[in-house]
Design an enzyme around this catalytic site. Structure first.
Site, PDB file in Angstrom:
ATOM      1  N   LYS B  99       0.849  -1.183   0.000  1.00  0.00           N
ATOM      2  CA  LYS B  99       0.000   0.000   0.000  1.00  0.00           C
ATOM      3  C   LYS B  99       0.886   1.235   0.000  1.00  0.00           C
ATOM      4  O   LYS B  99       1.685   1.442   0.908  1.00  0.00           O
ATOM      5  CB  LYS B  99      -0.909   0.020   1.231  1.00  0.00           C
ATOM      6  N   GLY B 160      -8.183   8.821  10.032  1.00  0.00           N
ATOM      7  CA  GLY B 160      -8.424   8.867  11.475  1.00  0.00           C
ATOM      8  C   GLY B 160      -9.491   9.842  11.922  1.00  0.00           C
ATOM      9  O   GLY B 160      -9.716  10.030  13.107  1.00  0.00           O
ATOM     10  N   ALA B 186      -9.741   5.137   4.562  1.00  0.00           N
ATOM     11  CA  ALA B 186      -9.696   6.257   5.506  1.00  0.00           C
ATOM     12  C   ALA B 186     -11.001   7.043   5.549  1.00  0.00           C
ATOM     13  O   ALA B 186     -11.640   7.276   4.528  1.00  0.00           O
ATOM     14  CB  ALA B 186      -8.561   7.227   5.195  1.00  0.00           C
ATOM     15  N   GLY B 187     -11.367   7.430   6.739  1.00  0.00           N
ATOM     16  CA  GLY B 187     -12.485   8.332   6.948  1.00  0.00           C
ATOM     17  C   GLY B 187     -13.753   7.675   7.475  1.00  0.00           C
ATOM     18  O   GLY B 187     -14.608   8.344   8.040  1.00  0.00           O
ATOM     19  N   ASN B 208      -8.968   1.455   9.977  1.00  0.00           N
ATOM     20  CA  ASN B 208      -8.206   1.120  11.177  1.00  0.00           C
ATOM     21  C   ASN B 208      -8.828   1.772  12.406  1.00  0.00           C
ATOM     22  O   ASN B 208      -9.367   1.120  13.295  1.00  0.00           O
ATOM     23  CB  ASN B 208      -6.750   1.571  10.992  1.00  0.00           C
ATOM     24  N   THR B 209      -8.823   3.109  12.413  1.00  0.00           N
ATOM     25  CA  THR B 209      -9.236   3.844  13.606  1.00  0.00           C
ATOM     26  C   THR B 209     -10.685   3.567  14.011  1.00  0.00           C
ATOM     27  O   THR B 209     -10.998   3.483  15.200  1.00  0.00           O
ATOM     28  CB  THR B 209      -9.044   5.356  13.373  1.00  0.00           C
TER      29      THR B 209
END
Lengths: 68, 256
Positions: B99, B160, B186-187, B208-209
């Site tokens: 990635k 994040g 993301a987001g 992830n977050t």
């Protein structure tokens, strides 16, 4: 005469130039879990035994950690 | 009926890719990844702690033979750093799928696209399979596909932030034009947003977050697992058209 080697940004003093594999075991690093750059050149895993680390050399020893 | 995701020639059953950062400890990481059903996990490449080499390692908890490790370049602000990191990652892991993300700004973590494009070209020339983090601009996405990236991964919102998909139109256009998998990366903050990404036609979602910073990460991992499946099914089903006025669900004939 002692030699200086930079490992992950820190200077370490060693008694003499030594093979990379020996250096790894000296620092108790499991060689199958890391990748290494020697003076900005990737060292293929298969050649860990053939590379000698000498005075002024720069090593980056990395592994996988958690990340997104 | 099988509905698999193919990335760089390899098939996956799960359409959720999860990061392995920000967890309390490796036990929690492992349980959350298991609950998510993910088959691909992103990992970072960092210096070994020379002064404490015996400390636990991620690979002791997540088996690289069981999961596809996707090394990332998170934290790299130049194409050169990103390429160098991934060369090391390839040597550490022995695989070509990576990635690429090259960041442009500390505060927003928005990608630096000119650096990303140059780094992608170098990596592809060297035989890497590049999944690329990018902004939600369809033109930029097309450029990345044309140079040979194996998956396009536009952000839904800043990394994040948990703000959800800010530009669904842009994501939809990227999906429509792409001939390689498109992933929202993301987001995403919660399950409905993961479902929304899939309903837009994305091939998968990377997060992830949203899982790691939930109060109960393992339960949230399960929610995301289900949301991605639900969103995919809804997308494949073809939603009903929206109408301005009501349309009764019970027949009018036979009313008393």
């Amino acid at each position: 005469m002692m030699i200086n080697v930079t490992i992950n940004g820190d200077t370490h003093s060693l008694k003499e130039a030594l093979p990379l594999l020996e250096l790894l075991s000296k620092f108790e690093i499991e060689h199958d879990k890391v990748a290494i750059e020697h003076n900005r050149e990737i060292v293929p895993k298969t050649t860990f035994g053939d590379v000698t680390v000498g005075d002024g050399d720069n090593l980056e020893i990395v592994h996988f950690i958690g990340g997104g | 009926m099988s509905d698999t995701l193919t990335i760089a020639g390899k098939e996956y059953n799960s359409r959720l890719i999860v990061g392995t950062g920000k967890y309390k400890d490796f036990d929690e990481t492992k349980l959350a990844v298991e609950a998510s059903g993910a088959e691909i996990v992103t990992v970072a490449v960092r210096r070994v702690n020379i002064s404490n080499p015996g400390e636990p390692m991620l690979v002791d908890y997540l088996d690289p033979k069981k999961y596809t490790f996707l090394p990332n370049t998170a934290g790299c602000f130049t194409g050169d750093d990103a390429v160098r990191t991934l060369r090391l990652a390839r040597e550490a892991g022995g695989w070509d799928l990576v990635k690429l993300e090259v960041l442009g700004d500390q505060k927003t973590l928005y990608p630096n696209m000119p650096e990303t494009v140059e780094a992608a070209k170098t990596l592809i020339k060297e035989g890497f399979q590049v999944m690329v983090y990018c902004n939600d601009d369809p033109i930029q996405a097309k450029i990345l596909e044309d140079i040979g990236c194996c998956a396009i991964m536009p952000l839904g919102a800043p990394i994040g932030s948990g703000l959800g998909i800010q530009n669904p139109v842009g994501i939809r256009i990227i999906v429509e034009q792409a001939n390689v998998p498109v992933l929202v990366d993301a987001g995403v903050g919660t399950a409905s947003e993961a479902a929304q990404a899939m309903e837009l036609g994305c091939d998968a979602v990377l997060m992830n977050t949203a899982i790691a910073e939930a109060k109960d990460p393992i339960r949230m991992a399960r929610a995301m697992n289900n949301a991605v499946k639900a969103g995919r099914d809804a997308y494949l089903s073809g939603r009903m058209p929206k109408k301005l006025y009501a349309d009764p669900s019970s027949p009018l004939a036979g009313l008393i």
